[in-house]
Design a protein around this motif. Structure first.
Motif, PDB file in Angstrom:
ATOM      1  N   UNK A 108      23.248 -45.443 -34.571  1.00 21.30           N
ATOM      2  CA  UNK A 108      23.352 -44.372 -35.553  1.00 21.30           C
ATOM      3  C   UNK A 108      22.913 -43.064 -34.910  1.00 21.30           C
ATOM      4  N   UNK A 109      23.689 -41.994 -35.097  1.00 19.90           N
ATOM      5  CA  UNK A 109      23.334 -40.706 -34.483  1.00 19.90           C
ATOM      6  C   UNK A 109      22.137 -40.041 -35.145  1.00 19.90           C
ATOM      7  N   UNK A 110      21.843 -40.422 -36.399  1.00 23.35           N
ATOM      8  CA  UNK A 110      20.721 -39.821 -37.115  1.00 23.35           C
ATOM      9  C   UNK A 110      19.803 -40.911 -37.664  1.00 23.35           C
ATOM     10  N   UNK A 111      18.518 -40.588 -37.757  1.00 29.24           N
ATOM     11  CA  UNK A 111      17.552 -41.550 -38.306  1.00 29.24           C
ATOM     12  C   UNK A 111      17.907 -41.926 -39.733  1.00 29.24           C
ATOM     13  N   UNK A 112      18.398 -40.965 -40.508  1.00 33.16           N
ATOM     14  CA  UNK A 112      18.757 -41.246 -41.896  1.00 33.16           C
ATOM     15  C   UNK A 112      19.844 -42.306 -41.980  1.00 33.16           C
ATOM     16  N   UNK A 113      20.812 -42.251 -41.064  1.00 30.78           N
ATOM     17  CA  UNK A 113      21.885 -43.249 -41.055  1.00 30.78           C
ATOM     18  C   UNK A 113      21.351 -44.622 -40.674  1.00 30.78           C
ATOM     19  N   UNK A 114      20.434 -44.655 -39.705  1.00 32.01           N
ATOM     20  CA  UNK A 114      19.843 -45.927 -39.301  1.00 32.01           C
ATOM     21  C   UNK A 114      19.059 -46.544 -40.444  1.00 32.01           C
ATOM     22  N   UNK A 115      18.257 -45.739 -41.144  1.00 31.67           N
ATOM     23  CA  UNK A 115      17.481 -46.236 -42.281  1.00 31.67           C
ATOM     24  C   UNK A 115      18.396 -46.758 -43.381  1.00 31.67           C
ATOM     25  N   UNK A 116      19.475 -46.026 -43.646  1.00 34.33           N
ATOM     26  CA  UNK A 116      20.436 -46.465 -44.670  1.00 34.33           C
ATOM     27  C   UNK A 116      21.059 -47.805 -44.282  1.00 34.33           C
ATOM     28  N   UNK A 117      21.430 -47.946 -43.019  1.00 34.72           N
ATOM     29  CA  UNK A 117      22.057 -49.179 -42.549  1.00 34.72           C
ATOM     30  C   UNK A 117      21.113 -50.372 -42.709  1.00 34.72           C
ATOM     31  N   UNK A 118      19.851 -50.198 -42.283  1.00 27.73           N
ATOM     32  CA  UNK A 118      18.881 -51.294 -42.378  1.00 27.73           C
ATOM     33  C   UNK A 118      18.669 -51.677 -43.841  1.00 27.73           C
TER      34      UNK A 118
END
Length: 239
Positions: A108-118
């Motif tokens: 994920x290019x952004x932390x927000x996207x990574x958090x959403x994915x998890x």
């Protein structure tokens, strides 16, 4: 009422236990594959459906080898790796008993996207385990992930730097991991049981790099249904 006749705390409520003993697990636990470590954990293993905070001195000190026995035992469902510090090496993972066909790597290019994915993966309950590397995270985000994990029985490991040990965390189990000669040193920052100041040393052998798998396993990409986030099979790295 004498101390000997007093009811056991866990009979009053599963969240209660004596300070001198490990708590009785109120969730399903997965054997760590390390007898010495399992004996130090409530329920005798890694608690499923909850946040497990692993505080690592530096990446690549044996943390995946530490988790490999438990991951292999739940690998009938996919193992998801989100934002690992280095690209997963499929051959090395296969040598630990983790088939590349069962691994999903999310970038994920952004932390927000990574958090959403998890959060979405945890809520789905479709995966056997989620491993998430995140050096900086807000307390409210930790709580959201912990609540999402409680909706299923997925093993959820979060890797953060040792400095995060001083931060508050909803995780009922927090361990520090440091490299040691011939193995890894585990500190018990937080557990449901008595405080343990002395770290636990676990010898860690180096796996052979000759896994019994096809040289080019059949792989199917699984994109994450959200813009700017992609998912790749770890096995695609060894073509």
């Amino acid at each position: 009422m004498t101390a000997s006749s007093a009811p056991a705390p866990e009979t009053l409520h599963p969240s209660l236990w004596r300070a001198s003993q490990l708590a009785r697990a109120d969730v399903r636990c997965v054997d760590t594959g390390h007898v010495a470590l399992s004996g130090q954990l409530s329920g005798g293993g890694w608690p499923a459906g909850t946040l497990i905070d692993l505080l690592v001195q530096q990446p690549g000190i044996g943390e995946i080898r530490l988790l490999a026995p438990a991951l292999a035992s739940v690998a009938k469902r996919s193992i998801v790796m989100v934002e690992p510090p280095q690209a997963p090496q499929a051959i090395a993972l296969a040598s630990l008993g983790l088939a590349p066909s069962q691994l999903i790597w999310i970038r994920a290019p952004r932390s927000a996207d990574a958090l959403w994915s998890v959060e979405q993966v945890l809520k789905s309950g479709a995966c056997g385990a989620v491993l998430f590397w995140q050096p900086h995270i807000r307390a409210e985000s930790l709580r959201r992930l912990h609540l999402a994990a409680q909706q299923g029985e997925t093993l959820f490991f979060m890797f953060r730097p040792l400095s995060a040990a001083q931060d508050t965390s909803p995780a009922p189990l927090r361990l520090s991991l440091r490299p040691a000669q011939g193995g890894i040193e585990i500190g018990f920052v937080k557990r449901r049981g008595p405080q343990r100041d002395e770290p636990l040393f676990l010898p860690m052998s180096i796996p052979t790099m000759t896994p019994n798998i096809p040289s080019r396993p059949a792989l199917v990409p699984r994109p994450v249904p959200r813009p700017a986030v992609t998912a790749d099979r770890a096995g695609e790295l060894v073509r």
